[in-house]
Design a protein around this motif. Structure first.
Motif, PDB file in Angstrom:
ATOM      1  N   VAL A  57      45.778  53.296  85.788  1.00 46.62           N
ATOM      2  CA  VAL A  57      44.549  53.825  86.389  1.00 46.62           C
ATOM      3  C   VAL A  57      44.386  55.313  86.070  1.00 46.62           C
ATOM      4  N   ASN A  58      45.481  56.076  86.084  1.00 43.27           N
ATOM      5  CA  ASN A  58      45.417  57.507  85.773  1.00 43.27           C
ATOM      6  C   ASN A  58      45.088  57.737  84.301  1.00 43.27           C
TER       7      ASN A  58
ATOM      8  N   LYS B 266      48.919  49.816  90.578  1.00 40.16           N
ATOM      9  CA  LYS B 266      48.301  50.887  91.375  1.00 40.16           C
ATOM     10  C   LYS B 266      46.781  50.861  91.164  1.00 40.16           C
ATOM     11  N   ASN B 267      46.037  50.761  92.259  1.00 42.93           N
ATOM     12  CA  ASN B 267      44.570  50.772  92.251  1.00 42.93           C
ATOM     13  C   ASN B 267      43.961  49.741  91.291  1.00 42.93           C
ATOM     14  N   TYR B 268      44.529  48.544  91.290  1.00 45.17           N
ATOM     15  CA  TYR B 268      44.043  47.520  90.364  1.00 45.17           C
ATOM     16  C   TYR B 268      42.566  47.196  90.594  1.00 45.17           C
ATOM     17  N   GLU B 269      42.106  47.312  91.854  1.00 47.39           N
ATOM     18  CA  GLU B 269      40.693  47.006  92.134  1.00 47.39           C
ATOM     19  C   GLU B 269      39.776  48.003  91.421  1.00 47.39           C
ATOM     20  N   VAL B 270      40.181  49.269  91.387  1.00 46.98           N
ATOM     21  CA  VAL B 270      39.406  50.312  90.702  1.00 46.98           C
ATOM     22  C   VAL B 270      39.348  50.011  89.209  1.00 46.98           C
TER      23      VAL B 270
END
Length: 194
Positions: A86-87, A118-122
């Protein structure tokens, strides 16, 4: 706008299976390019067996030199550790802006554990996923079935791994046919994985 598939991995070493998948994605989907994003350290892998980042980048570079739609990326080398996808996606979006649309390439085995990222939905809200088959039962988590942003690409199933190559090379087996020729030469000259 250029549609770029990001193929993340440690590529320790890159092998013909990686090349087959990447080339299939760029030739038989709507992706314009595939970038091999060499990961310095995955949150899910131990670093002890990894070659130096520079050497793994060089092997990817050597492997794809004759493939203009495939690129090597060391974007994660300068990002905080450990790397989270995500980053990296946020960083690439800031760097390339509206000129590029970034998608993820992953095996269906990774999709099964994607909800742990981490933040897979985003990621899923903002990026398409291109999923290639792996040897498994083929069942996907219900939350990902029929999702419009997840494309299952019928790429060849490659039963070859970097772990197998390292182990067998150390054992003295001839693994040369599993590697692009330039990767084999670089690996052999540098005496890696012995």
């Amino acid at each position: 706008m250029k549609k770029v598939g990001l193929y993340f991995g440690t590529f320790n070493p890159i092998h013909i299976g990686h090349l087959v998948i990447a080339n299939y994605m760029v030739e038989f989907s709507d992706l314009d390019e595939v970038w091999f994003v060499i990961t310095p350290r995955s949150p899910f892998k131990q670093k002890q067996s990894l070659l130096d980042d520079h050497h793994r980048f060089q092997m990817v570079f050597e492997a794809i030199e004759d493939y203009p739609k495939l690129k090597a990326s060391k974007v994660e080398f300068s990002l905080p550790q450990p790397n989270y996808t995500v980053n990296t996606l946020v960083h690439l979006g800031e760097q390339y802006g509206a000129d590029h649309r970034f998608c993820l390439i992953m095996g269906e085995d990774n999709l099964k554990t994607f909800h742990k990222w981490k933040n897979y939905e985003v990621i899923l809200d903002n990026h398409e996923l291109y999923v290639y088959p792996r040897v498994s039962d083929g069942r996907l988590p219900d939350q990902f079935k029929g999702h419009e942003g997840i494309h299952q690409v019928n790429a060849p199933i490659m039963e070859i791994s970097s772990t197998f190559i390292r182990k067998q090379h150390k054992a003295g087996k001839n693994i040369r046919p599993m590697l692009p020729d330039r990767v084999w030469k670089y690996m052999d000259e540098m005496n890696f994985y012995r």
